[in-house]
Design a protein around this motif. Structure first.
Motif, short mmCIF file in Angstrom:
data_model
loop_
_atom_site.label_atom_id
_atom_site.label_comp_id
_atom_site.label_asym_id
_atom_site.label_seq_id
_atom_site.Cartn_x
_atom_site.Cartn_y
_atom_site.Cartn_z
N ALA A 18 0.83 -1.21 0.00
CA ALA A 18 0.00 0.00 0.00
C ALA A 18 0.86 1.26 0.00
O ALA A 18 0.55 2.23 -0.69
CB ALA A 18 -0.93 0.00 1.20
N ALA A 19 1.95 1.25 0.75
CA ALA A 19 2.83 2.43 0.79
C ALA A 19 3.49 2.64 -0.57
O ALA A 19 3.62 3.79 -1.01
CB ALA A 19 3.88 2.26 1.87
N ASP A 20 3.90 1.58 -1.23
CA ASP A 20 4.50 1.69 -2.56
C ASP A 20 3.47 2.23 -3.56
O ASP A 20 3.80 3.07 -4.40
CB ASP A 20 5.02 0.33 -3.05
CG ASP A 20 6.24 -0.14 -2.29
OD1 ASP A 20 6.91 0.69 -1.65
OD2 ASP A 20 6.52 -1.35 -2.33
N GLN A 21 2.24 1.74 -3.44
CA GLN A 21 1.20 2.19 -4.35
C GLN A 21 0.86 3.66 -4.10
O GLN A 21 0.67 4.43 -5.05
CB GLN A 21 -0.05 1.33 -4.19
CG GLN A 21 -1.13 1.67 -5.19
CD GLN A 21 -2.33 0.76 -5.09
OE1 GLN A 21 -2.49 0.03 -4.11
NE2 GLN A 21 -3.18 0.80 -6.08
N ASP A 22 0.81 4.07 -2.84
CA ASP A 22 0.55 5.47 -2.52
C ASP A 22 1.64 6.37 -3.08
O ASP A 22 1.35 7.44 -3.61
CB ASP A 22 0.44 5.68 -1.01
CG ASP A 22 -0.90 5.20 -0.45
OD1 ASP A 22 -1.77 4.78 -1.23
OD2 ASP A 22 -1.05 5.23 0.79
N LYS A 23 2.89 5.94 -2.99
CA LYS A 23 4.00 6.73 -3.52
C LYS A 23 3.87 6.85 -5.04
O LYS A 23 4.07 7.93 -5.60
CB LYS A 23 5.35 6.13 -3.15
CG LYS A 23 6.51 6.97 -3.69
CD LYS A 23 7.83 6.51 -3.20
CE LYS A 23 9.00 7.29 -3.71
NZ LYS A 23 8.81 8.27 -4.75
N ASP A 27 3.39 10.33 -6.98
CA ASP A 27 4.32 10.74 -8.04
C ASP A 27 3.56 11.04 -9.34
O ASP A 27 3.86 12.01 -10.04
CB ASP A 27 5.38 9.67 -8.28
CG ASP A 27 6.37 9.56 -7.13
OD1 ASP A 27 6.45 10.49 -6.30
OD2 ASP A 27 7.07 8.52 -7.06
N ALA A 28 2.57 10.20 -9.66
CA ALA A 28 1.77 10.42 -10.87
C ALA A 28 0.97 11.71 -10.76
O ALA A 28 0.88 12.49 -11.72
CB ALA A 28 0.83 9.23 -11.11
N ALA A 29 0.40 11.97 -9.59
CA ALA A 29 -0.38 13.19 -9.38
C ALA A 29 0.50 14.43 -9.51
O ALA A 29 0.10 15.43 -10.12
CB ALA A 29 -1.05 13.16 -8.01
N LYS A 30 1.72 14.37 -8.95
CA LYS A 30 2.64 15.50 -9.07
C LYS A 30 3.04 15.73 -10.52
O LYS A 30 3.14 16.88 -10.97
CB LYS A 30 3.88 15.25 -8.21
CG LYS A 30 3.65 15.45 -6.73
CD LYS A 30 4.84 15.10 -5.88
CE LYS A 30 6.07 15.87 -6.23
NZ LYS A 30 7.20 15.59 -5.32
N GLU A 31 3.26 14.67 -11.26
CA GLU A 31 3.65 14.81 -12.66
C GLU A 31 2.50 15.38 -13.50
O GLU A 31 2.72 16.19 -14.40
CB GLU A 31 4.10 13.45 -13.23
CG GLU A 31 4.86 13.55 -14.52
CD GLU A 31 6.11 14.41 -14.46
OE1 GLU A 31 6.40 15.08 -15.48
OE2 GLU A 31 6.80 14.45 -13.42
N LEU A 32 1.27 14.99 -13.18
CA LEU A 32 0.11 15.56 -13.88
C LEU A 32 -0.02 17.05 -13.58
O LEU A 32 -0.31 17.85 -14.48
CB LEU A 32 -1.17 14.82 -13.48
CG LEU A 32 -1.38 13.46 -14.12
CD1 LEU A 32 -2.52 12.71 -13.45
CD2 LEU A 32 -1.66 13.61 -15.61
N GLU A 33 0.19 17.44 -12.31
CA GLU A 33 0.13 18.86 -11.98
C GLU A 33 1.24 19.63 -12.70
O GLU A 33 1.01 20.73 -13.22
CB GLU A 33 0.24 19.09 -10.47
CG GLU A 33 0.15 20.55 -10.11
CD GLU A 33 0.17 20.85 -8.62
OE1 GLU A 33 0.14 22.05 -8.28
OE2 GLU A 33 0.24 19.92 -7.80
N ALA A 34 2.42 19.04 -12.78
CA ALA A 34 3.53 19.69 -13.48
C ALA A 34 3.21 19.86 -14.96
O ALA A 34 3.50 20.92 -15.54
CB ALA A 34 4.82 18.89 -13.30
N LEU A 86 -5.75 15.38 -7.15
CA LEU A 86 -5.60 14.23 -8.04
C LEU A 86 -5.24 12.97 -7.26
O LEU A 86 -5.79 11.90 -7.50
CB LEU A 86 -4.52 14.52 -9.09
CG LEU A 86 -4.89 15.54 -10.15
CD1 LEU A 86 -3.66 15.93 -10.96
CD2 LEU A 86 -5.97 15.00 -11.06
N PHE A 87 -4.32 13.11 -6.29
CA PHE A 87 -3.92 11.96 -5.48
C PHE A 87 -5.11 11.39 -4.74
O PHE A 87 -5.32 10.16 -4.73
CB PHE A 87 -2.82 12.37 -4.48
CG PHE A 87 -2.51 11.28 -3.49
CD1 PHE A 87 -1.77 10.17 -3.86
CD2 PHE A 87 -2.97 11.36 -2.18
CE1 PHE A 87 -1.49 9.17 -2.95
CE2 PHE A 87 -2.70 10.37 -1.26
CZ PHE A 87 -1.95 9.26 -1.65
#
Length: 98
Positions: A18-23, A27-34, A86-87
């Protein structure tokens, strides 16, 4: 090693899934915002080659890389809050599926 069966038990040395999936979701949410911010910077004319004394075609070709890195820097500094939204949406959807 278990003294009764003679079989050793593996020790959990990895992080919970779960922690790996949350990370990965974060990361995907941050990249989408970027990416979103990069497009907004492009629309605002950031990185546009000036008419005089510009860097020519090379500057035009690499301006998108500069905008993308500026956007990533903005996200790393707190961004506009889009990554958090997004996250949460991705996490909710992931939890509902799994």
């Amino acid at each position: 090693m278990d003294s009764i069966s003679g079989v050793s038990h593996p020790v959990a040395t990895h992080k919970p899934i779960a922690a790996d999936q949350d990370k990965a979701l974060w990361d995907a949410a941050k990249e989408l915002e970027a990416s979103f911010l990069s497009e907004m910077l492009k629309s605002a004319g950031i990185g546009k080659t000036p008419d005089s004394f510009g860097g020519g075609i090379g500057e035009d070709q690499f301006a998108s890389f500069l905008r993308q890195e500026q956007a990533r820097s903005m996200v790393d500094s707190g961004g506009i809050g889009l990554a958090q939204s997004l996250f949460e949406a991705l996490k909710e959807r992931s939890d509902a599926q799994g």
